[in-house]
Motif scaffolding. Structure first.
Motif, short mmCIF file in Angstrom:
data_model
loop_
_atom_site.label_atom_id
_atom_site.label_comp_id
_atom_site.label_asym_id
_atom_site.label_seq_id
_atom_site.Cartn_x
_atom_site.Cartn_y
_atom_site.Cartn_z
N ILE A 44 0.84 -1.20 0.00
CA ILE A 44 0.00 0.00 0.00
C ILE A 44 0.88 1.25 0.00
O ILE A 44 0.62 2.20 -0.72
CB ILE A 44 -0.97 -0.01 1.20
CG1 ILE A 44 -2.00 -1.14 1.02
CG2 ILE A 44 -1.68 1.34 1.34
CD1 ILE A 44 -2.87 -1.38 2.23
N ALA A 90 -6.41 2.57 -7.33
CA ALA A 90 -5.61 2.11 -6.19
C ALA A 90 -5.83 0.62 -5.96
O ALA A 90 -4.86 -0.14 -5.77
CB ALA A 90 -5.97 2.90 -4.93
N ARG A 115 -2.90 6.21 -2.84
CA ARG A 115 -2.73 5.65 -1.50
C ARG A 115 -3.61 6.37 -0.47
O ARG A 115 -4.29 5.74 0.34
CB ARG A 115 -1.26 5.74 -1.08
CG ARG A 115 -0.98 5.20 0.31
CD ARG A 115 0.50 5.30 0.67
NE ARG A 115 0.95 6.67 0.72
CZ ARG A 115 1.93 7.17 -0.03
NH1 ARG A 115 2.59 6.42 -0.89
NH2 ARG A 115 2.29 8.44 0.07
#
Length: 171
Positions: free
Chosen positions: A109, A151, A117
């Motif tokens: 991540i 993401a 993020r």
């Protein structure tokens, strides 16, 4: 005790753990995260009368925290080295394998570009909706939803390719 004090203590009680987790994701250092959260609550105390809707408290506090985190770069540049996994205070006792997996996932991540993020962390750790994230980040909701979609896709690609390169498959 005054009504303001009661409101403030309720905010601290309800949101300090969430704010700490988010601050830790931002700065990767336990002590700096604690300082940022403390400053956040200090600023919240000073402007508590401006909080009209208690339901908006979490996003109001996250917004203050983000600004406070940005301020620390204006004041002083901290060493932003690798964070120590052992500094995260987690209520749940986890096995060593689970800790390794959690660390591995946090690294994945953390490797995402900030524009992807940050909304992902706000959604996953903070539990914020797309509308709330849009307000916190001062973005259009469609932009937030696109960034969350990208993401997740980038994270999935990172997770899918990683085990092959680390030799997790015995086939």
């Amino acid at each position: 005790m005054t009504t303001k004090q009661h409101r403030y203590e309720a905010l601290v009680q309800a949101w300090s753990a969430d704010l700490f987790r988010y601050a830790y994701w931002l700065c990767k250092d336990k002590h700096v995260a604690e300082d940022v959260v403390q400053e956040t609550f200090l600023r919240a105390w000073r402007s508590l009368d401006s909080l009209k809707d208690e339901k908006a408290a979490k996003s109001w506090l996250i917004t203050i925290l983000r600004r406070e985190n940005a301020r620390r770069f204006e004041r002083k540049q901290f060493d932003m080295g690798e964070y120590e996994e052992s500094t995260i205070d987690d209520v749940r006792a986890t096995s060593n394998e689970q800790q390794i997996e959690n660390h591995w996932l946090r690294e994945k991540i953390a490797s995402l570009p900030e524009e992807y993020r940050e909304p992902l962390v706000l959604q996953v750790l903070g539990g914020f909706s797309g509308d709330e994230i849009a307000g916190i980040l001062s973005l259009n909701k469609n932009t937030v939803m696109t960034r969350l979609f990208r993401a997740r896709n980038q994270l999935k690609e990172l997770v899918d390719e990683e085990p092959k390169s680390r030799g997790f498959y015995n086939g």
